[in-house]
Design an enzyme around this catalytic site. Sequence first.
Site, short mmCIF file in Angstrom:
data_model
loop_
_atom_site.label_atom_id
_atom_site.label_comp_id
_atom_site.label_asym_id
_atom_site.label_seq_id
_atom_site.Cartn_x
_atom_site.Cartn_y
_atom_site.Cartn_z
N LYS A 1 5.04 -2.41 -4.54
CA LYS A 1 6.63 -2.19 -4.19
C LYS A 1 7.04 -4.01 -3.95
CE LYS A 1 4.58 -0.92 0.22
NZ LYS A 1 4.44 -0.19 1.26
N TYR B 1 16.67 -31.51 12.49
CA TYR B 1 17.43 -30.58 13.22
C TYR B 1 17.58 -30.64 14.44
CZ TYR B 1 20.30 -29.23 8.56
OH TYR B 1 21.40 -29.67 7.92
C1 LIG Z 1 2.95 -0.34 1.61
C2 LIG Z 1 2.49 0.81 1.08
C3 LIG Z 1 0.66 1.21 0.91
C4 LIG Z 1 0.22 -0.35 1.19
O1 LIG Z 1 -0.37 -1.29 2.17
P1 LIG Z 1 -1.54 -2.00 2.69
O2 LIG Z 1 -0.86 -2.21 3.54
O3 LIG Z 1 -0.27 -3.69 1.80
O4 LIG Z 1 -2.54 -1.99 1.98
C5 LIG Z 1 0.05 2.50 0.85
N1 LIG Z 1 0.75 3.39 1.30
C6 LIG Z 1 1.75 3.45 1.35
C7 LIG Z 1 2.82 4.72 2.04
C8 LIG Z 1 2.93 2.13 1.65
O5 LIG Z 1 3.61 2.39 1.76
#
Ligand SMILES: *Cc1c(COP(=O)(O)O)cnc(C)c1O
Length: 344
Positions: A41, A246
């Site tokens: 994702k 800045y």
């Molecule tokens: C993002 C996510 C993961 C992966 O989690 P990490 O902590 O990055 O390993 C797994 N399950 C769900 C439901 C997630 O939203």
Amino acid sequence: MAIAPVMTAPLRLRLDGDALVHNWRWLKAAGGSAACGAAVKANGYGLGAVDVTTRLLDAGCRDFFVATWAEAVEVAPLLPEDASLSVFHGVRAADMEAALASRARPVLNTAEQVARWKPTGRACDVMIDTGMNRLGLAPGADLSGLNIHTLMSHLASADQDVVQNGRQLELFRNAAATITAQRYSLANSAGICLGADYHFGLTRPGLALYGGTPRQEAAGQIRPVVAVEAEVLQRRRIEAGESVGYNATFVAHQPMELAILNIGYADGYLRAFSGKGTAGEGRFSIIGRVSMDLIALDVSSAPEVGEGDWIAIDYDLPSAAAVSGLSQYELLTLLGRRFERIWR
Ligand SMILES: *Cc1c(COP(=O)(O)O)cnc(C)c1O
């Protein structure tokens, strides 16, 4: 006809495909007999979903997770028949057309989503909420008539040793005992490190694939995947009493030499690093504020550094998180669009 000039970006990410695959293999081994999937994702946590998915497929990964249907559209065409793709956020009414046209499965999170999907008769995943109170159905929810491929829940505090982990495990075990599915899945990266009880049939790491260290058990095992490099646009000398950047938050007490680099908060290198970040493996300190597109480094000790040189920004995820107060997740997903992404 005019020919467009070739443009080269003055900042780049060097991405290590071998390290990515090494991390997946380590997580797979740590997960014992469970299949090891990959959360891709948020554009593969900022690295590039297509590039990450392609490499993990080659390594043998067959289970991929995205958040939305727009993300699924990018990843789905890469997958062979025997691979699977799940959409964590489920299926809104507005997603139905895309969902029915896709081979990805929604992860159903609400009674509304269950009612929307059931008439399709198609396979789905289901998220059971075991105490995170984010997305998911209550363990006792009516799931009758669904064709459930993977039943999952998500750990809220797997990066810590707290009683919540055991409570969530217990609730998920109970749910798994009463809900029929082809597979069961609880662990994210940190959850994999919690031991065999947490592995079930499928794990879902994200962070650790990309070089994050979710828990001490993974320290020294997970290899960094991302290196951040920016080009020097100008070298300049300042005198004692002159300020930098800045709001003049830095004032020199002695003459100094600065390198101005092409990276800033619009690239995801946030102002949290102002006066704190380093580059060149600790050799160079960030002087003054991080600007939108620029930073200044103290290169007084390095007369050889000049315009057009490339300098690596120190971006070891656990230490950069400690320095900036940002999470390792943020450090990855912030990395902006202006980087050239170079895989090896
Ligand atoms: C993002 C996510 C993961 C992966 O989690 P990490 O902590 O990055 O390993 C797994 N399950 C769900 C439901 C997630 O939203």
